[in-house]
Design a protein around this motif. Structure first.
Motif, PDB file in Angstrom:
ATOM      1  N   GLU A   1       0.826  -1.204   0.000  1.00  8.75           N
ATOM      2  CA  GLU A   1       0.000   0.000   0.000  1.00  8.75           C
ATOM      3  C   GLU A   1       0.865   1.260   0.000  1.00  8.75           C
ATOM      4  N   LEU A   2       1.942   1.241   0.776  1.00  9.40           N
ATOM      5  CA  LEU A   2       2.834   2.413   0.828  1.00  9.40           C
ATOM      6  C   LEU A   2       3.495   2.656  -0.526  1.00  9.40           C
ATOM      7  N   ILE A   3       3.985   1.590  -1.164  1.00 13.69           N
ATOM      8  CA  ILE A   3       4.660   1.719  -2.455  1.00 13.69           C
ATOM      9  C   ILE A   3       3.699   2.265  -3.510  1.00 13.69           C
ATOM     10  N   GLY A   4       2.442   1.918  -3.395  1.00  7.39           N
ATOM     11  CA  GLY A   4       1.447   2.379  -4.366  1.00  7.39           C
ATOM     12  C   GLY A   4       0.939   3.785  -4.108  1.00  7.39           C
ATOM     13  N   ALA A   5       1.225   4.335  -2.923  1.00  3.78           N
ATOM     14  CA  ALA A   5       0.717   5.668  -2.566  1.00  3.78           C
ATOM     15  C   ALA A   5       1.545   6.763  -3.237  1.00  3.78           C
ATOM     16  N   GLN A   6       0.884   7.802  -3.715  1.00  9.15           N
ATOM     17  CA  GLN A   6       1.574   8.939  -4.338  1.00  9.15           C
ATOM     18  C   GLN A   6       1.945   9.963  -3.264  1.00  9.15           C
ATOM     19  N   THR A   7       2.826   9.537  -2.368  1.00 12.48           N
ATOM     20  CA  THR A   7       3.279  10.386  -1.268  1.00 12.48           C
ATOM     21  C   THR A   7       4.802  10.342  -1.204  1.00 12.48           C
ATOM     22  N   LEU A   8       5.386  11.252  -0.444  1.00 17.25           N
ATOM     23  CA  LEU A   8       6.833  11.230  -0.254  1.00 17.25           C
ATOM     24  C   LEU A   8       7.255   9.969   0.490  1.00 17.25           C
ATOM     25  N   GLU A   9       6.451   9.549   1.463  1.00 17.34           N
ATOM     26  CA  GLU A   9       6.742   8.304   2.177  1.00 17.34           C
ATOM     27  C   GLU A   9       6.762   7.130   1.209  1.00 17.34           C
ATOM     28  N   GLY A  10       5.773   7.079   0.310  1.00 15.38           N
ATOM     29  CA  GLY A  10       5.727   6.013  -0.685  1.00 15.38           C
ATOM     30  C   GLY A  10       6.939   6.025  -1.592  1.00 15.38           C
ATOM     31  N   GLU A  11       7.385   7.223  -1.983  1.00 14.97           N
ATOM     32  CA  GLU A  11       8.563   7.348  -2.830  1.00 14.97           C
ATOM     33  C   GLU A  11       9.808   6.810  -2.131  1.00 14.97           C
ATOM     34  N   ILE A  12       9.909   7.066  -0.830  1.00 20.87           N
ATOM     35  CA  ILE A  12      11.061   6.564  -0.055  1.00 20.87           C
ATOM     36  C   ILE A  12      11.099   5.045  -0.096  1.00 20.87           C
ATOM     37  N   TYR A  13       9.954   4.408   0.144  1.00 19.43           N
ATOM     38  CA  TYR A  13       9.908   2.947   0.166  1.00 19.43           C
ATOM     39  C   TYR A  13      10.065   2.344  -1.234  1.00 19.43           C
ATOM     40  N   ARG A  14       9.684   3.094  -2.275  1.00 19.06           N
ATOM     41  CA  ARG A  14       9.884   2.600  -3.641  1.00 19.06           C
ATOM     42  C   ARG A  14      11.362   2.621  -4.026  1.00 19.06           C
ATOM     43  N   VAL A  15      12.074   3.644  -3.620  1.00 19.60           N
ATOM     44  CA  VAL A  15      13.457   3.867  -4.056  1.00 19.60           C
ATOM     45  C   VAL A  15      14.481   3.130  -3.198  1.00 19.60           C
ATOM     46  N   LEU A  16      14.229   3.055  -1.888  1.00 16.04           N
ATOM     47  CA  LEU A  16      15.262   2.603  -0.953  1.00 16.04           C
ATOM     48  C   LEU A  16      15.771   1.178  -1.194  1.00 16.04           C
ATOM     49  N   PRO A  17      14.892   0.178  -1.399  1.00 12.47           N
ATOM     50  CA  PRO A  17      15.425  -1.185  -1.608  1.00 12.47           C
ATOM     51  C   PRO A  17      16.391  -1.281  -2.782  1.00 12.47           C
TER      52      PRO A  17
END
Length: 483
Positions: free
Chosen positions: A196-212
């Motif tokens: 859900e976080l990865i799919g969210a258009q938020t800065l938090e979501g962007e962090i979890y998309r990029v970090l791994p």
């Protein structure tokens, strides 16, 4: 609007905007700006305005306001950092006056939720009747805030036993650069919450998309460049974010000094109060004995191993006759050791075997009653007393304070420092924390003289080259600051 102190004309609009936005206090007069421009560092930086937030939404509003206008923000606790990270040119957020509460105490979990402006000393006074304490003990422990400790990943002289602040931070609540408020804590990379976080258009979501992907891409460099030290506060802690199939942003924010987000709440792990301590002075007649002695003492579960090098012992004998009985002639390094809640007989036996292996010609001095424990405290605090009683045409300038090597490389570190100062023909006073490999180095210099400033820079460069050659870190505690 009436002002108790008249604000600077250049920041009147900023003051009015922020006063309307927040429920806390806003300061912009010249006196306040001068007061907040200072900290125990070499820098003086005057902020535009000071905001003392009263609640989380004050922080959110200030962050959004500053982001829309390109104004920098500097979070501040008690302003005790010696590296300049609690002073800044833009908006200074002072958490100490109004966001300083214990939010929830969880004795069954041995944990507590706190606000960032809470003093460490206040927390420990609250916890003591319950049989707990927060064990990290920086030198500013009486007046530093927990938010500042988390932001700097602070540690203290008992780090051999307890580690650093980050080892006791469970979860955080953080305000990101766009005003988003996020919780931190372990999340499964394959769990529903992560998807859900990865799919969210938020800065938090962007962090979890990029970090791994970032961690995977730089995995080889992270492994090869990791400092060989027990504690490290240089840069961002990318090494502890991913554990197996879980990712946790908490280590990323710990030690980040407010550059990635502003902490508004923290859940801290506690530890039971220790038993009675056992105190020892260990005299070494050769610097080659320092590393094996420190590692041997740590193996005996020493809670503190403080180092006083020959230079500081010689200065102490010159300045204070009362120290002479505890500073034996021919001592190259004195180890000031504390064992918390230990059995004296077992420690004495282990200590005897260790010193026999080292071949030092001195017997240890063991505090056996309250009077001798008081003498131990005086010796332990020699560096503080020396700084206050130093007399000379030049002031003692701190050259090294937060840098460290692995305890096993302390002998090489000390010998290398001596070589640098002998070549430069300058006296240096050296003490530190053997348990985590930190040495504090002070030299007599006049920072008002250009030649002494140049000398300070060249000495620092030489010391840093030595530390990095020993695979150490230039920031073990206190934070990176304005370096």
């Amino acid at each position: 609007m009436k002002w108790f102190f008249k604000p600077d004309r250049g920041n009147e609009a900023l003051l009015r905007d922020l006063t309307r936005l927040v429920s806390g206090k806003v300061l912009g007069d010249e006196i306040s700006r001068i007061v907040y421009s200072a900290s125990p560092c070499s820098y003086s930086v005057k902020p535009l305005v000071i905001v003392q937030p009263k609640e989380k939404m004050d922080v959110v509003k200030v962050v959004k306001y500053a982001a829309s206008r390109g104004i920098g923000i500097t979070p501040r606790g008690s302003g005790t950092s010696p590296t300049g990270n609690s002073v800044g040119e833009g908006i200074l957020l002072d958490f100490g006056p109004l966001m300083n509460q214990i939010l929830e105490f969880e004795p069954e979990e041995e944990a507590v939720w706190v606000q960032p402006g809470l003093l460490l000393s206040t927390l420990n006074r609250f916890l003591r009747p319950h049989g707990f304490f927060f064990p990290i003990d920086p030198g500013s422990g009486e007046y530093c805030t927990l938010g500042g400790m988390i932001a700097n990943n602070a540690s203290g002289f008992h780090s051999p036993k307890y580690g650093a602040t980050g080892d006791f931070v469970c979860d955080l609540e953080v305000v990101l650069s766009n005003g988003e408020v996020i919780p931190t804590g372990p999340l499964s990379l394959r769990g529903r919450e992560m998807r859900e976080l990865i799919g969210a258009q938020t800065l938090e979501g962007e962090i979890y998309r990029v970090l791994p992907d970032l961690l995977k891409r730089y995995n080889r460099a992270l492994k090869s460049e990791r400092p060989l030290v027990s504690i490290n506060s240089a840069g961002y802690d990318l090494w502890r974010i991913k554990k197996g199939r879980f990712i946790d942003l908490t280590p990323l924010f710990v030690g980040s000094e407010g550059t990635l987000g502003i902490i508004t709440e923290a859940k801290l792990r506690l530890t039971p109060l220790p038993g009675k301590s056992f105190y020892v002075l260990v005299f070494l007649d050769d610097l080659d004995q320092v590393s094996p002695a420190v590692e041997g003492l740590l193996a005996l579960s020493a809670g503190m191993v403080k180092i006083l090098e020959r230079s500081i012992l010689d200065f102490s004998k010159r300045l204070q006759r009362r120290f002479e009985p505890h500073l034996l002639e021919g001592t190259e390094a004195l180890l000031v050791v504390e064992f918390e809640g230990s059995k004296a007989a077992e420690i004495e036996e282990g200590l005897s075997r260790l010193l026999q292996r080292l071949g030092t010609r001195f017997d240890p001095w063991i505090a056996r009653d309250d009077g001798e424990e008081a003498s131990f405290e005086k010796v332990k605090n020699i560096p503080l007393q020396l700084a206050g009683e130093w007399k000379g045409p030049k002031f003692l300038v701190t050259l090294l304070e937060a840098e460290a090597v692995h305890p096993g490389k302390l002998s090489a570190y000390l010998k290398g420092l001596r070589s640098i100062f002998e070549q430069e023909r300058i006296e240096a006073i050296i003490d530190g924390n053997g348990g985590d490999g930190t040495l504090h180095v002070r030299v007599p210099l006049d920072r008002a003289r250009e030649d002494d400033v140049k000398r300070m820079r060249s000495l620092t460069d030489a010391c840093y080259d030595l530390i990095l050659a020993l695979k150490g870190t230039i920031t073990l505690r206190h934070g990176d600051g304005r370096f």
